[in-house]
Write an enzyme that holds these catalytic residues in place. Structure first.
Site, mmCIF file in Angstrom:
data_model
loop_
_atom_site.group_PDB
_atom_site.id
_atom_site.type_symbol
_atom_site.label_atom_id
_atom_site.label_comp_id
_atom_site.label_asym_id
_atom_site.label_seq_id
_atom_site.Cartn_x
_atom_site.Cartn_y
_atom_site.Cartn_z
ATOM 1 N N TYR A 57 0.855 -1.193 0.000
ATOM 2 C CA TYR A 57 0.000 0.000 0.000
ATOM 3 C C TYR A 57 0.881 1.229 0.000
ATOM 4 O O TYR A 57 1.807 1.333 0.807
ATOM 5 C CB TYR A 57 -0.900 0.018 1.241
ATOM 6 C CG TYR A 57 -2.353 -0.133 0.856
ATOM 7 C CD1 TYR A 57 -2.963 0.852 0.093
ATOM 8 C CD2 TYR A 57 -3.093 -1.246 1.215
ATOM 9 C CE1 TYR A 57 -4.290 0.707 -0.305
ATOM 10 C CE2 TYR A 57 -4.409 -1.393 0.825
ATOM 11 C CZ TYR A 57 -5.007 -0.406 0.061
ATOM 12 O OH TYR A 57 -6.303 -0.544 -0.340
ATOM 13 N N GLU A 59 -0.550 4.718 -0.507
ATOM 14 C CA GLU A 59 -1.404 5.903 -0.691
ATOM 15 C C GLU A 59 -0.581 7.161 -0.490
ATOM 16 O O GLU A 59 0.236 7.236 0.428
ATOM 17 C CB GLU A 59 -2.567 5.873 0.303
ATOM 18 C CG GLU A 59 -3.661 4.901 -0.100
ATOM 19 C CD GLU A 59 -4.847 4.926 0.860
ATOM 20 O OE1 GLU A 59 -4.782 5.646 1.874
ATOM 21 O OE2 GLU A 59 -5.830 4.226 0.584
ATOM 22 N N ASP A 203 -6.153 13.917 -25.181
ATOM 23 C CA ASP A 203 -6.107 12.503 -24.777
ATOM 24 C C ASP A 203 -5.384 11.723 -25.875
ATOM 25 O O ASP A 203 -5.936 11.503 -26.951
ATOM 26 C CB ASP A 203 -7.542 12.008 -24.580
ATOM 27 C CG ASP A 203 -7.597 10.537 -24.174
ATOM 28 O OD1 ASP A 203 -6.574 9.844 -24.266
ATOM 29 O OD2 ASP A 203 -8.694 10.100 -23.772
ATOM 30 N N THR A 229 -3.209 6.374 -22.006
ATOM 31 C CA THR A 229 -3.049 5.039 -21.453
ATOM 32 C C THR A 229 -1.587 4.673 -21.665
ATOM 33 O O THR A 229 -0.881 5.318 -22.442
ATOM 34 C CB THR A 229 -3.914 3.990 -22.179
ATOM 35 O OG1 THR A 229 -3.506 3.956 -23.551
ATOM 36 C CG2 THR A 229 -5.390 4.323 -22.104
ATOM 37 N N LYS A 232 -1.349 0.958 -25.063
ATOM 38 C CA LYS A 232 -1.703 0.852 -26.486
ATOM 39 C C LYS A 232 -0.415 0.955 -27.310
ATOM 40 O O LYS A 232 0.436 0.101 -27.150
ATOM 41 C CB LYS A 232 -2.769 1.886 -26.812
ATOM 42 C CG LYS A 232 -4.049 1.626 -25.990
ATOM 43 C CD LYS A 232 -5.184 2.589 -26.262
ATOM 44 C CE LYS A 232 -6.355 2.282 -25.338
ATOM 45 N NZ LYS A 232 -7.455 3.282 -25.484
ATOM 46 N N ARG A 238 -1.167 -2.306 -18.582
ATOM 47 C CA ARG A 238 -2.443 -1.591 -18.556
ATOM 48 C C ARG A 238 -2.333 -0.483 -17.516
ATOM 49 O O ARG A 238 -1.877 -0.703 -16.398
ATOM 50 C CB ARG A 238 -3.588 -2.531 -18.160
ATOM 51 C CG ARG A 238 -3.690 -3.766 -19.006
ATOM 52 C CD ARG A 238 -5.069 -4.357 -18.959
ATOM 53 N NE ARG A 238 -5.945 -3.548 -19.757
ATOM 54 C CZ ARG A 238 -6.012 -3.599 -21.094
ATOM 55 N NH1 ARG A 238 -5.262 -4.426 -21.779
ATOM 56 N NH2 ARG A 238 -6.824 -2.802 -21.748
HETATM 57 C C1 LIG Z 1 -8.476 3.570 -24.650
HETATM 58 C C2 LIG Z 1 -8.824 4.986 -24.415
HETATM 59 C C3 LIG Z 1 -8.992 5.513 -23.122
HETATM 60 C C4 LIG Z 1 -9.012 4.761 -21.831
HETATM 61 O O1 LIG Z 1 -8.890 3.496 -21.762
HETATM 62 P P1 LIG Z 1 -8.981 2.558 -20.460
HETATM 63 O O2 LIG Z 1 -9.642 1.368 -21.024
HETATM 64 O O3 LIG Z 1 -9.758 3.242 -19.412
HETATM 65 O O4 LIG Z 1 -7.558 2.352 -20.054
HETATM 66 C C5 LIG Z 1 -9.199 6.862 -23.008
HETATM 67 N N1 LIG Z 1 -9.241 7.660 -24.060
HETATM 68 C C6 LIG Z 1 -9.091 7.203 -25.317
HETATM 69 C C7 LIG Z 1 -9.150 8.168 -26.438
HETATM 70 C C8 LIG Z 1 -8.903 5.849 -25.526
HETATM 71 O O5 LIG Z 1 -8.787 5.390 -26.784
#
Ligand SMILES: *Cc1c(COP(=O)(O)O)cnc(C)c1O
Length: 418
Positions: A57, A59, A203, A229, A232, A238
């Site tokens: 933990y 936090e 994002d 993220t 990807k 993840r």
């Molecule tokens: C994949 C994605 C996310 C978030 O993905 P999680 O499954 O929550 O990890 C956020 N924004 C965009 C544009 C995405 O393609």
């Protein structure tokens, strides 16, 4: 096929779970992964995520924890932060978000009051559920105005985004997408945000690997917040991450913890640190370049067989196949199903102005990050395009599917997983 030797303990103690892990390893080996948001992480990343750091933990933040015994947690989180800063050149970073959706939620909580207006890309035009889906926290708490792509070019029309921004005066402008194949002009979004007094959150969940290597323009210099993220194109575990301007650092951190999360997933943060170091190596840029070359080859292969790509093609790792011209009777749902039967893994996707329902769709989203990790090159992409076309043209005919599945298996056996 059997799992690696360090699975010996689970193999003995829990054959049920071990059996499923082995089956998944085999499935990943035997299939071609074209889901644009997926990848195969390195063994070092997997080892970090499978480490004893899961026991702790922690936090709070480095130097300010709510639990004792955090000396190594401070070290790993600091390392992850330093590497992320080097990779993206940002002022401040928070590596604790459990996933991309949590990163976005924290920014919304930091910038907005309930009822405030967000201007974001319509979900049916490539946006993400965390940008304003009605039943997501974003859509439940805030007033969502969506911008759409231009009906002719199927690309973002910045004049239209500006018009909507001037009309609705959003407090937050969101750029970034889950199913948009073209380059995003983040500086344009920042300009529009500035003009209307909005905060700009970019994002880059999908394109983070391309941004980190300079193959897609970076929003870091101009956006107030950049969320991503790590799993990807960035090819880490993840997880999520928030980068922001120094002014927003305190707010950003407090909305992750204690605002929306408890203890951070320290094993995932260790995995992020490993992935960031990998991404800082020259080979990672070569990998990202190959992702783009493969996407071009796959797109051209499909087009040469009479297919239409949304927005006329791709600048990134992903493309949207409009199924209607070449296969008028095939929905995205059927395409996904039949291709899976042939061991080619894809996902159905709405195309802009889609006439079919979200669970049917007229589109298929295809991406090259995972196949590129596996070592496939342009020639293989042409072959894959041919297989996709055969299965869809035959409308899932069993003999054709079986033939393609055999060919896919032969190719898969030539390329090992990391
Ligand atoms: C994949 C994605 C996310 C978030 O993905 P999680 O499954 O929550 O990890 C956020 N924004 C965009 C544009 C995405 O393609």
């Amino acid at each position: 096929m059997s799992a690696e030797t360090d699975y010996a303990a689970i193999a003995k103690s829990d054959p049920d779970v071990y059996g499923i892990i082995c089956a998944e390893e085999e499935r990943q080996h035997d299939t071609l992964e074209l889901i644009a948001s997926e990848n195969h992480v390195s063994r070092p990343v997997r080892q970090a995520v499978g480490s004893v750091l899961t026991n702790k933990y922690a936090e709070g933040y480095p130097g300010r924890r709510y639990y004792g015994g955090c000396v190594n947690m401070d070290a790993i989180e600091e390392l992850a932060r330093q590497r992320a800063k080097k990779l993206f050149g940002c002022d401040h970073v928070n590596v604790q978000p459990h996933a991309g959706a949590q990163a976005n939620a924290a920014v919304l909580l930091g910038v907005l009051q309930p009822g405030d207006t967000i201007l974001s890309l319509d979900l049916a035009h490539g946006g993400h559920l965390s940008h304003g889906l009605k039943v997501n926290m974003s859509g439940l708490l805030y007033n969502i105005v969506g911008y759409q792509v231009d009906p002719k070019t199927e690309q973002i029309d910045y004049a239209e985004v500006r018009r909507l921004a001037l009309e609705h005066k959003p407090k937050l402008l969101i750029s970034g997408a889950s199913a948009y194949p073209r380059t995003l002009d983040f500086s344009k979004f920042s300009e529009i945000a500035e003009e209307v007094g909005a905060t700009h959150m970019a994002d880059i969940a999908h394109i983070a690997g391309l941004v980190a290597t300079g193959l897609h323009c970076s929003p870091v210099p101009t956006a107030d917040f950049v969320t991503t993220t790590t799993h990807k194109t960035l090819r880490g575990p993840r997880g999520g991450m928030i980068m922001c301007k120094a002014d927003w650092a305190k707010k950003c951190d407090s909305r992750i913890f204690p605002g929306s999360q408890g203890g951070p997933l320290m094993h995932c943060i260790a995995g992020k640190a490993v992935a960031f170091a990998e991404a800082l190596k020259p080979e990672f840029k070569t990998y990202q370049e190959q992702i783009l070359k493969n996407a071009q080859a796959l797109g051209e292969g499909l087009e040469s067989l009479g297919n239409r790509l949304v927005a006329g093609g791709t600048d990134t790792h992903l493309m949207l196949l409009d199924l209607r011209p070449a296969y008028p009777d095939v929905s995205g749902k059927n395409a996904e199903l039949w291709l899976e039967q042939a061991n080619i893994i894809t996902n159905k996707n709405m195309i802009p102005f889609d006439e079919r329902k979200p669970m049917e769709t007229s589109g298929l989203r295809l991406g090259t990050p995972a196949l590129t990790t596996r070592g496939l090159k342009e020639d293989h992409m042409k072959t894959v395009a041919g297989w996709i076309d055969q299965v869809l043209r035959a409308q899932g005919d069993e003999a054709v599917v079986a033939q393609v599945r055999g060919d896919v298996k032969t190719m898969c056996d030539q390329f090992q997983l990391p």
